[in-house]
Design a protein around this motif. Structure first.
Motif, short mmCIF file in Angstrom:
data_model
loop_
_atom_site.label_atom_id
_atom_site.label_comp_id
_atom_site.label_asym_id
_atom_site.label_seq_id
_atom_site.Cartn_x
_atom_site.Cartn_y
_atom_site.Cartn_z
N ASN A 148 0.81 -1.23 0.00
CA ASN A 148 0.00 0.00 0.00
C ASN A 148 0.84 1.27 0.00
O ASN A 148 0.31 2.37 0.18
CB ASN A 148 -0.95 0.00 1.20
N PRO A 202 0.77 2.22 -5.47
CA PRO A 202 -0.47 1.49 -5.20
C PRO A 202 -1.68 2.15 -5.84
O PRO A 202 -1.59 3.27 -6.37
CB PRO A 202 -0.57 1.52 -3.67
N LEU B 262 -7.45 -1.75 0.35
CA LEU B 262 -7.38 -0.39 -0.22
C LEU B 262 -7.87 -0.32 -1.66
O LEU B 262 -7.27 0.36 -2.50
CB LEU B 262 -5.97 0.18 -0.11
#
Lengths: 273, 273
Positions: A148, A202, B262
């Protein structure tokens, strides 16, 4: 960088082993940055380039205050930028490479850098068959909890093959990055020694920057390079990595940026990269 | 904040004119920030909250180093945060409000602030019938070329009506923001004097923060407040605005953030806000 190329890209020029008579001198590392190490900085957003907002930007010298390792483009998307050890090179679609010797008088409408200090150094061999997966495996092995986060990547060594492209620039103001990409030049370099510089970003960078790997390459003799579309190493190359947990961004406050629609087009960005 | 509420929200508690026996003291402006004026700072990203990553974060004192005006939430999404003149308040779902008197020992998993200095001050009356459009017209009249930038907003005055919500917090670790929002308390305040603090963010913040207006409110007596869902001013209120061309963000490097998927869910974020 690794996505299937759009149809228009097939019109692009294909060349290999281009001869460049003038070799650029080897330049020492330049340190202008005032930024802390391993923080990510970018100027403008990729969606602005998609919208063709590329006629103005910040001086390269300002960019270098924020980092010594990175990539980007130049005014009117004229060529690919690589920032290597604080030196900036413009890699043009005619195959020539210009060292930016006067960073205060050259500008960029979009670029991203970090003050790179590797926290992980290793050697790796990448076969390029499923490069996206290979790179992810390599990065994940060094940063197993880093998916991430933005990672900075540097690879030095000999590459058996590199497929690269260079953008030729806008033909008219506000021409979109997609249209510019349709006219890009594409090169294949073989048995070439040099450096790849870039990032893995990400999904949360969607609209701001390029999701996934984004690497630019320049040869050791500074004669060949471009935006990397695919590659295969010749045995092992040196891989240096760092994780960048802080993100900062500066946006243009005047001109085309303010007029741009800035509708995020994730698929379009992927097709261009 | 202005979207139609999801069905689950209808279960939420509705109250008005709640009595709070203990009035919070009026506190002077506190200036801890080392940030330049009118730069935007956020800790973590809204997508992490959507994924329920809210069990840890930075101390409020660190947040205040980056700004004195803003909003956010607390550990486990327990309540709404408002940052007003460098003072931080936790507005809980039971209607109580706590002043964070010890910022170094209270943490936030997601918040955004700026060191606010208004560059535009005016008075405005907002009827609330089509509030989104009214606010956009107001902001655009002051920043006609600012639609691609984050704007900081502060409104002081008497509001004829405010519809607000406060999140009650997670019932279990990693519970999503959507699930937390289904249990939120909803209040209607009438003829209330106080301050709205927040931002308008362009589409490029998708996944990082809330696109559009995002305002939190606290009454002058510090007894009532929450995340603003809708409002109507009582005549004119004072409106202070600034444009924030620099964006910086710090991400968690440990814990739930690294495990979160995410995956950006723009519609989900809009439904929660």
């Amino acid at each position: 960088m690794l996505q299937t190329l759009a149809k228009g890209f097939q019109r692009s020029l294909r060349q290999s082993s281009i001869h460049h008579p003038r070799q650029l001198p080897f330049l020492p590392k330049r340190q202008l940055t005032t930024m802390a190490k391993n923080e990510f900085y970018q100027y403008s957003i990729i969606t602005a380039l998609m919208d063709g907002a590329a006629s103005d930007g910040i001086p390269i010298s300002t960019l270098l205050e924020n980092g010594d390792h990175g990539l980007g483009t130049f005014i009117d998307m004229f060529g690919e930028m690589i920032v290597l050890d604080g030196q900036v090179y413009q890699m043009k679609s005619d195959g020539s490479i210009v060292h930016i010797s006067s960073p205060s008088t050259t500008r960029t409408p979009f670029a991203c850098v970090t003050r790179f200090e590797a926290t992980s150094t290793s050697k790796a061999s990448l076969k390029g068959a499923d490069l996206k997966q290979e790179i992810n495996q390599l990065l994940d092995s060094h940063f197993p909890t880093g998916r991430n986060h933005i990672l900075a990547i540097r690879m030095d060594g000999t590459f058996a093959r590199i497929r690269a492209r260079t953008a030729g620039g806008q033909c008219k103001p506000r021409e979109s990055m997609m249209a510019v990409a349709e006219r890009q030049s594409e090169y294949t370099f073989q048995n070439i020694k040099g450096t790849m510089i870039g990032f893995r970003c990400p999904e949360w960078v969607t609209g701001l920057n390029v999701v996934g790997h984004h690497l630019h390459f320049i040869s050791d003799d500074r004669q060949q390079g471009g935006h990397v579309l695919g590659f295969q190493t010749d045995g092992e190359v040196e891989v240096q990595l760092s994780l960048l947990p802080k993100f900062s961004m500066e946006l243009p406050t005047e001109g085309e940026f303010n007029k741009a629609g800035l509708v995020v087009d994730a698929e379009g960005i992927a097709a261009c990269e």
